[in-house]
Design a protein around this motif. Structure first.
Motif, PDB file in Angstrom:
ATOM      1  N   HIS A  66       2.415   5.139   6.611  1.00  0.00           N
ATOM      2  CA  HIS A  66       3.102   4.701   5.403  1.00  0.00           C
ATOM      3  C   HIS A  66       4.611   4.701   5.639  1.00  0.00           C
TER       4      HIS A  66
ATOM      5  N   ILE B  20      -0.917  13.666   0.710  1.00  0.00           N
ATOM      6  CA  ILE B  20      -1.087  12.451  -0.074  1.00  0.00           C
ATOM      7  C   ILE B  20      -2.313  12.597  -0.963  1.00  0.00           C
ATOM      8  N   HIS B  21      -2.122  12.304  -2.240  1.00  0.00           N
ATOM      9  CA  HIS B  21      -3.215  12.358  -3.212  1.00  0.00           C
ATOM     10  C   HIS B  21      -3.681  10.938  -3.518  1.00  0.00           C
ATOM     11  N   THR B  22      -4.969  10.675  -3.306  1.00  0.00           N
ATOM     12  CA  THR B  22      -5.572   9.395  -3.681  1.00  0.00           C
ATOM     13  C   THR B  22      -6.709   9.693  -4.656  1.00  0.00           C
ATOM     14  N   THR B  23      -7.442   8.677  -5.042  1.00  0.00           N
ATOM     15  CA  THR B  23      -8.554   8.884  -5.964  1.00  0.00           C
ATOM     16  C   THR B  23      -9.634   9.736  -5.306  1.00  0.00           C
TER      17      THR B  23
ATOM     18  N   ASN C 118      -0.849   9.195   9.338  1.00  0.00           N
ATOM     19  CA  ASN C 118      -2.067   9.808   8.821  1.00  0.00           C
ATOM     20  C   ASN C 118      -2.641  10.857   9.774  1.00  0.00           C
TER      21      ASN C 118
ATOM     22  N   GLN D 294       0.820  -1.205   0.000  1.00  0.00           N
ATOM     23  CA  GLN D 294       0.000   0.000   0.000  1.00  0.00           C
ATOM     24  C   GLN D 294       0.853   1.252   0.000  1.00  0.00           C
TER      25      GLN D 294
ATOM     26  N   SER E 165      -8.859   6.475   2.063  1.00  0.00           N
ATOM     27  CA  SER E 165      -8.526   5.814   0.803  1.00  0.00           C
ATOM     28  C   SER E 165      -7.049   5.461   0.839  1.00  0.00           C
ATOM     29  N   GLU E 166      -6.701   4.210   0.502  1.00  0.00           N
ATOM     30  CA  GLU E 166      -5.319   3.748   0.690  1.00  0.00           C
ATOM     31  C   GLU E 166      -4.451   3.837  -0.553  1.00  0.00           C
ATOM     32  N   GLU E 167      -5.046   3.827  -1.744  1.00  0.00           N
ATOM     33  CA  GLU E 167      -4.238   3.832  -2.958  1.00  0.00           C
ATOM     34  C   GLU E 167      -3.582   5.193  -3.161  1.00  0.00           C
ATOM     35  N   ILE E 168      -2.272   5.229  -3.107  1.00  0.00           N
ATOM     36  CA  ILE E 168      -1.527   6.480  -3.236  1.00  0.00           C
ATOM     37  C   ILE E 168      -1.253   6.774  -4.714  1.00  0.00           C
ATOM     38  N   LEU E 169      -1.659   7.967  -5.133  1.00  0.00           N
ATOM     39  CA  LEU E 169      -1.408   8.394  -6.503  1.00  0.00           C
ATOM     40  C   LEU E 169      -0.343   9.485  -6.569  1.00  0.00           C
TER      41      LEU E 169
END
Length: 310
Positions: free
Chosen positions: A276, A234-237, A286, A122, A300-304
């Motif tokens: 993270h 942190i940017h996620t969806t 966080n 993740q 939201s966990e998916e890091i973009l």
């Protein structure tokens, strides 16, 4: 006299010319070394057209590799000079600019980290490969040097956890947690205007403690940085949230004890801490507006993408 100079130049060129097939090998390696940092710089300053599977970024990288390859092959007779020029450019970036040897090393390290079989799937951060949304506006909005921002942060440190003793090494982190507690206890989520991103400055959010996730992240990052903490966004969806640098795994153990036994005992009781680990092994915790304690659950966990404020 002119003829002598010409002969000397030709002799110098032949002296520095690399013989085949090593010139092709050097050109290829030099191409990759140049293409990756140039691609990182270029793509982060372009508007993201949101092509499927980010095909636009793949096309951009391929075009850059081809162009650089053509240029290097054209200059193959003076390839040694190209290498020297590359080193000089990085040296200039290290001493005067914002992108030098250390930046190149960290970018390559990030790429290798994302390709490795790391124990934190993740945590695979591809901030180097995707543009951070509204990056310049967000950086300008994080007014950590504004007196109003710092005064608010100081007020929060005087209001919360002021009497905690015995943790002098973690005083700054404790004070940043005091800022987190004050902001999150007062935050009111308000959406942006329809079909438009509204980026509020930190001082603007201080008026009513209201806004969406990026407004909260900007205020949190500004206040934390104003008292010596190291935040990142942190940017996620469809979401942006703030994190704070904790340090090593040893530091995480100490901070974990502080959160669960001293600072946020009721809020974190029987709950897990979420964090993270970056490519250098550093722990980031966080601080989202949805969390009631530092290290609360991720929305939201998916890091973009990640925007670190050094």
């Amino acid at each position: 006299m002119i003829k002598i100079k010409k002969i000397n130049f030709q002799g110098l060129k032949q002296q520095f010319q690399v013989k085949k097939p090593w010139d092709d090998v050097i050109i290829f390696v030099l191409n990759i070394l140049i293409a990756i940092p140039v691609f990182i710089i270029v793509h982060q300053n372009l508007i993201n057209p949101n092509w499927f599977l980010n095909i636009d970024r793949v096309v951009l990288f391929i075009v850059m590799v081809v162009v650089i390859q053509i240029i290097l092959r054209f200059l193959r007779t003076i390839i040694i000079f190209c290498i020297i020029l590359y080193v000089l450019v990085l040296f200039y970036g290290s001493t005067v600019g914002n992108y030098g040897f250390n930046s190149v090393f960290e970018d390559y390290n990030s790429i290798l980290y994302t390709m490795s079989d790391n124990p934190y799937p993740q945590d695979i951060i591809i901030a180097k490969l995707l543009p951070f949304p509204n990056k310049s506006k967000i950086i300008n909005a994080i007014e950590y040097q504004n007196p109003k921002v710092r005064n608010f942060a100081i007020m929060a440190t005087s209001k919360h956890f002021k009497d905690v003793k015995g943790y002098s090494d973690y005083r700054t982190i404790i004070q940043c947690f005091a800022v987190f507690k004050e902001i999150n206890s007062r935050w009111n989520y308000v959406s942006d205007p329809k079909a438009r991103d509204y980026i509020a400055t930190a001082t603007e959010s201080l008026l009513y403690f209201s806004g969406d996730c990026d407004d909260h992240s900007i205020l949190m990052a500004a206040t934390i940085k104003s008292i010596g903490g190291t935040p990142r966004l942190i940017h996620t969806t469809g979401h942006i949230y703030p994190e704070i640098l904790i340090g090593s795994l040893t530091d995480l153990e100490k901070v974990n004890f502080l959160i669960k036994n001293v600072l946020f005992t009721a809020e974190s009781s029987n709950k897990k801490l979420f964090y993270h680990v970056d490519e250098r092994g550093q722990i980031w915790m966080n601080l989202d507006y949805t969390a009631t304690y530092p290290g609360g659950p991720f929305l939201s966990e998916e890091i973009l993408g990640a925007l670190t404020l050094d």
